[in-house]
Scaffold this motif. Structure first.
Motif, PDB file in Angstrom:
ATOM      1  N   THR A 105      56.626  42.050  44.485  1.00 18.14           N
ATOM      2  CA  THR A 105      57.427  42.870  45.397  1.00 18.14           C
ATOM      3  C   THR A 105      56.664  43.130  46.697  1.00 18.14           C
ATOM      4  OG1 THR A 105      58.558  43.960  43.559  1.00 18.14           O
ATOM      5  CG2 THR A 105      58.583  45.100  45.670  1.00 18.14           C
ATOM      6  N   ILE A 106      55.374  43.454  46.592  1.00 15.34           N
ATOM      7  CA  ILE A 106      54.580  43.716  47.797  1.00 15.34           C
ATOM      8  C   ILE A 106      54.499  42.459  48.655  1.00 15.34           C
ATOM      9  CG2 ILE A 106      52.298  44.376  48.658  1.00 15.34           C
ATOM     10  CD1 ILE A 106      51.952  46.029  46.105  1.00 15.34           C
ATOM     11  N   ARG A 107      54.341  41.304  48.012  1.00 13.90           N
ATOM     12  CA  ARG A 107      54.280  40.058  48.765  1.00 13.90           C
ATOM     13  C   ARG A 107      55.617  39.813  49.502  1.00 13.90           C
ATOM     14  NH1 ARG A 107      52.524  36.981  44.986  1.00 13.90           N
ATOM     15  NH2 ARG A 107      50.331  37.091  45.586  1.00 13.90           N
ATOM     16  N   PHE A 108      56.737  40.154  48.813  1.00 14.29           N
ATOM     17  CA  PHE A 108      58.048  39.982  49.449  1.00 14.29           C
ATOM     18  C   PHE A 108      58.180  40.889  50.671  1.00 14.29           C
ATOM     19  CE2 PHE A 108      62.375  41.712  49.903  1.00 14.29           C
ATOM     20  CZ  PHE A 108      63.056  40.556  50.258  1.00 14.29           C
ATOM     21  N   TYR A 109      57.780  42.166  50.532  1.00 16.90           N
ATOM     22  CA  TYR A 109      57.841  43.087  51.663  1.00 16.90           C
ATOM     23  C   TYR A 109      56.937  42.596  52.802  1.00 16.90           C
ATOM     24  CZ  TYR A 109      60.237  46.578  48.752  1.00 16.90           C
ATOM     25  OH  TYR A 109      61.138  47.246  47.968  1.00 16.90           O
ATOM     26  N   SER A 110      55.810  42.037  52.441  1.00 17.30           N
ATOM     27  CA  SER A 110      54.885  41.543  53.455  1.00 17.30           C
ATOM     28  C   SER A 110      55.466  40.332  54.177  1.00 17.30           C
ATOM     29  CB  SER A 110      53.555  41.187  52.797  1.00 17.30           C
ATOM     30  OG  SER A 110      52.606  40.796  53.771  1.00 17.30           O
ATOM     31  N   ASP A 111      56.052  39.387  53.413  1.00 15.59           N
ATOM     32  CA  ASP A 111      56.633  38.191  54.023  1.00 15.59           C
ATOM     33  C   ASP A 111      57.819  38.531  54.918  1.00 15.59           C
ATOM     34  OD1 ASP A 111      54.782  36.673  52.704  1.00 15.59           O
ATOM     35  OD2 ASP A 111      56.122  36.113  51.044  1.00 15.59           O
ATOM     36  N   SER A 112      58.572  39.596  54.541  1.00 16.98           N
ATOM     37  CA  SER A 112      59.741  39.968  55.342  1.00 16.98           C
ATOM     38  C   SER A 112      59.362  40.769  56.578  1.00 16.98           C
ATOM     39  CB  SER A 112      60.704  40.787  54.479  1.00 16.98           C
ATOM     40  OG  SER A 112      60.130  42.047  54.133  1.00 16.98           O
ATOM     41  N   GLY A 113      58.124  41.210  56.692  1.00 18.79           N
ATOM     42  CA  GLY A 113      57.689  41.965  57.855  1.00 18.79           C
ATOM     43  C   GLY A 113      57.837  43.457  57.706  1.00 18.79           C
ATOM     44  N   ALA A 114      58.316  43.919  56.527  1.00 14.81           N
ATOM     45  CA  ALA A 114      58.487  45.356  56.329  1.00 14.81           C
ATOM     46  C   ALA A 114      57.130  46.054  56.262  1.00 14.81           C
ATOM     47  CB  ALA A 114      59.275  45.623  55.047  1.00 14.81           C
ATOM     48  N   VAL A 115      56.164  45.423  55.606  1.00 13.14           N
ATOM     49  CA  VAL A 115      54.794  45.948  55.535  1.00 13.14           C
ATOM     50  C   VAL A 115      53.859  44.770  55.830  1.00 13.14           C
ATOM     51  CG1 VAL A 115      53.064  47.151  54.164  1.00 13.14           C
ATOM     52  CG2 VAL A 115      55.483  47.642  53.791  1.00 13.14           C
ATOM     53  N   ALA A 116      53.594  44.571  57.080  1.00 14.51           N
ATOM     54  CA  ALA A 116      52.776  43.418  57.476  1.00 14.51           C
ATOM     55  C   ALA A 116      51.309  43.672  57.149  1.00 14.51           C
ATOM     56  CB  ALA A 116      52.937  43.157  58.970  1.00 14.51           C
ATOM     57  N   PRO A 117      50.551  42.631  56.820  1.00 16.20           N
ATOM     58  CA  PRO A 117      49.117  42.817  56.555  1.00 16.20           C
ATOM     59  C   PRO A 117      48.383  43.224  57.834  1.00 16.20           C
ATOM     60  CG  PRO A 117      49.664  40.486  56.625  1.00 16.20           C
ATOM     61  CD  PRO A 117      50.971  41.221  56.672  1.00 16.20           C
ATOM     62  N   THR A 118      47.371  44.029  57.650  1.00 17.81           N
ATOM     63  CA  THR A 118      46.574  44.473  58.797  1.00 17.81           C
ATOM     64  C   THR A 118      45.695  43.328  59.316  1.00 17.81           C
ATOM     65  OG1 THR A 118      46.515  46.688  57.833  1.00 17.81           O
ATOM     66  CG2 THR A 118      44.929  46.209  59.579  1.00 17.81           C
ATOM     67  N   THR A 119      45.152  42.561  58.394  1.00 17.56           N
ATOM     68  CA  THR A 119      44.281  41.439  58.753  1.00 17.56           C
ATOM     69  C   THR A 119      44.222  40.507  57.562  1.00 17.56           C
ATOM     70  OG1 THR A 119      42.089  40.824  59.573  1.00 17.56           O
ATOM     71  CG2 THR A 119      42.183  42.594  57.942  1.00 17.56           C
ATOM     72  N   ARG A 120      43.381  39.500  57.656  1.00 19.39           N
ATOM     73  CA  ARG A 120      43.175  38.569  56.551  1.00 19.39           C
ATOM     74  C   ARG A 120      41.673  38.393  56.330  1.00 19.39           C
ATOM     75  NH1 ARG A 120      47.416  35.420  54.556  1.00 19.39           N
ATOM     76  NH2 ARG A 120      49.415  35.739  55.659  1.00 19.39           N
ATOM     77  N   SER A 121      41.315  38.120  55.099  1.00 25.33           N
ATOM     78  CA  SER A 121      39.905  37.894  54.771  1.00 25.33           C
ATOM     79  C   SER A 121      39.495  36.503  55.267  1.00 25.33           C
ATOM     80  CB  SER A 121      39.713  37.985  53.252  1.00 25.33           C
ATOM     81  OG  SER A 121      40.332  36.873  52.616  1.00 25.33           O
ATOM     82  N   PRO A 122      38.171  36.230  55.312  1.00 22.67           N
ATOM     83  CA  PRO A 122      37.720  34.892  55.709  1.00 22.67           C
ATOM     84  C   PRO A 122      38.370  33.790  54.877  1.00 22.67           C
ATOM     85  CG  PRO A 122      35.874  36.399  55.681  1.00 22.67           C
ATOM     86  CD  PRO A 122      37.027  37.145  55.104  1.00 22.67           C
ATOM     87  N   ALA A 123      38.743  34.105  53.649  1.00 23.66           N
ATOM     88  CA  ALA A 123      39.385  33.094  52.803  1.00 23.66           C
ATOM     89  C   ALA A 123      40.892  33.035  53.032  1.00 23.66           C
ATOM     90  CB  ALA A 123      39.091  33.387  51.341  1.00 23.66           C
ATOM     91  N   GLY A 124      41.414  33.892  53.930  1.00 24.06           N
ATOM     92  CA  GLY A 124      42.849  33.863  54.233  1.00 24.06           C
ATOM     93  C   GLY A 124      43.690  34.809  53.410  1.00 24.06           C
ATOM     94  N   HIS A 125      43.065  35.667  52.589  1.00 31.29           N
ATOM     95  CA  HIS A 125      43.827  36.620  51.787  1.00 31.29           C
ATOM     96  C   HIS A 125      44.230  37.841  52.632  1.00 31.29           C
ATOM     97  CE1 HIS A 125      42.929  34.277  48.281  1.00 31.29           C
ATOM     98  NE2 HIS A 125      41.597  34.427  48.453  1.00 31.29           N
ATOM     99  N   ARG A 126      45.427  38.341  52.380  1.00 33.53           N
ATOM    100  CA  ARG A 126      45.946  39.485  53.147  1.00 33.53           C
ATOM    101  C   ARG A 126      45.214  40.765  52.769  1.00 33.53           C
ATOM    102  NH1 ARG A 126      52.266  37.618  52.699  1.00 33.53           N
ATOM    103  NH2 ARG A 126      51.494  36.742  50.725  1.00 33.53           N
ATOM    104  N   ARG A 127      44.972  41.553  53.808  1.00 29.90           N
ATOM    105  CA  ARG A 127      44.332  42.848  53.612  1.00 29.90           C
ATOM    106  C   ARG A 127      45.150  43.917  54.354  1.00 29.90           C
ATOM    107  NH1 ARG A 127      42.398  40.446  50.156  1.00 29.90           N
ATOM    108  NH2 ARG A 127      40.191  40.037  49.693  1.00 29.90           N
ATOM    109  N   TYR A 128      45.207  45.139  53.753  1.00 26.59           N
ATOM    110  CA  TYR A 128      46.050  46.212  54.291  1.00 26.59           C
ATOM    111  C   TYR A 128      45.210  47.466  54.469  1.00 26.59           C
ATOM    112  CZ  TYR A 128      49.641  43.037  52.551  1.00 26.59           C
ATOM    113  OH  TYR A 128      50.408  41.918  52.313  1.00 26.59           O
ATOM    114  N   ASP A 129      45.445  48.180  55.574  1.00 24.37           N
ATOM    115  CA  ASP A 129      44.701  49.415  55.805  1.00 24.37           C
ATOM    116  C   ASP A 129      45.480  50.609  55.270  1.00 24.37           C
ATOM    117  OD1 ASP A 129      46.766  49.765  57.591  1.00 24.37           O
ATOM    118  OD2 ASP A 129      45.506  49.621  59.401  1.00 24.37           O
TER     119      ASP A 129
END
Length: 339
Positions: free
Chosen positions: A22-46
């Motif tokens: 569900t969180i990934r869906f909200y993130s992909d839709s732009g409702a809760v966008a990730p703050t940044t990404r890790s060096p490996a490309g993983h989403r990170r949220y503040d």
């Protein structure tokens, strides 16, 4: 927890109780966008993203759609505005559910078959305007003539049945029966005859001609019989009815015979129509008014008792005795034995 801490989707899931999917869906839709990404490309949220996700979850739990929730998150709409609008929508849903519950209870209470259940449901789905039009058609069809009694029309219109938004099962059942009754041409004719007298508060013709004293005595005697559980077909009713017939015969200068009893029964039946009384009881139930006791049960008892010919049973000849069956013939003697 501070503003500099960054969270993975898994950590957000543990904190909010939402699934990773569900969180990934909200993130992909732009409702809760990730703050940044890790060096490996993983989403990170503040922390702000976490708060946004918690608010989104609250709005979705309240039944607010995702598009509207996003407008609240982006401050295009206030929470108060959305809450008020959604509360109104929920009120509509609650009324619909309560009406559905009332219909189900009415159908269960009436022991309805599938066709009747569909009819009850259809009648309750009518809008307020459609229900009022149904009653207006009844009034127009019943009193829509040039010689219609204005007081009778005013009386019927003043007691227009109005099904409430949150009706009880009894009110739904009453409305369904009422809707069927007002569409019957035979009932309209009976209502047309009874309403003018009811509107004027006048006694029936037979009561007026008999006089107040005899009318009061009749109501008293019959009420006592009804409350004592005397069956109008029972011989115990004979003493009550015979005395009343004799008194009415004296007033009307008639012989208290079978023909006079039948005449009295017709007059009382016309004066106190049970279907008209039923209409008013249904109106009171639908409108939530106090149901006023009537004299119809009293006169229904009297009419039935008047039409019961108790002498017929006594005059009937006794049934002929059936002779006992003849004894079977004796068995023939056995043939003689050969020598």
């Amino acid at each position: 927890m501070d503003a500099t801490t960054l969270y993975s989707i898994g950590e957000l899931s543990r904190r909010t109780g939402l699934s990773v999917r569900t969180i990934r869906f909200y993130s992909d839709s732009g409702a809760v966008a990730p703050t940044t990404r890790s060096p490996a490309g993983h989403r990170r949220y503040d922390l702000a993203a976490l708060r946004r996700l918690e608010l989104l979850r609250t709005l979705r739990d309240l039944g607010i759609d995702l598009a509207t929730s996003r407008r609240v998150l982006d401050r295009e709409l206030s929470v108060a505005e959305i809450a008020a609008a959604h509360a109104d929508a929920v009120d509509v849903q609650i009324r619909a559910l309560r009406l559905r519950r009332s219909v189900l209870r009415a159908v269960a209470g009436r022991g309805s078959d599938p066709e009747e259940a569909m009819s009850v449901h259809r009648l309750t789905q009518l809008s307020e305007e459609e229900r009022r039009r149904l009653v207006d058609d009844f009034v127009a069809g019943t009193f829509g003539t040039v010689d219609a009694d204005p007081a009778a029309v005013a009386m019927v219109r003043a007691a227009t049945p109005d099904l409430p938004d949150d009706p009880s099962g009894e009110q739904v059942a009453a409305w369904a029966e009422l809707a069927e009754l007002v569409g019957d041409d035979g009932f309209r004719a009976r209502m047309r005859r009874a309403a003018p007298r009811q509107a004027a508060g006048q006694p029936s013709a037979v009561e007026s001609e008999a006089g107040e004293e005899l009318t009061a005595l009749t109501r008293q005697r019959v009420t006592e019989a009804v409350e004592s559980g005397v069956d109008p077909l029972d011989d115990r009713a004979a003493a009550v009815v015979d005395d009343l017939v004799r008194r009415f015969g004296e007033v009307f200068a008639r012989t208290p015979d079978r023909a006079f009893r039948d005449w009295l029964a017709r007059r009382f039946e016309e004066a106190h129509d049970p279907e008209v009384d039923r209409y008013w009881r249904l109106v009171w139930i639908v409108n939530g008014w106090q149901v006023v006791p009537t004299l119809v049960p009293v006169y229904a008892w009297l009419v039935q008792a008047l039409r019961t010919d108790r002498g017929a049973a006594r005059r009937r000849p006794p049934a002929a005795l059936t002779p006992p069956p003849a004894a079977p013939p004796a068995a023939p003697p056995p043939p003689p034995r050969a020598p």
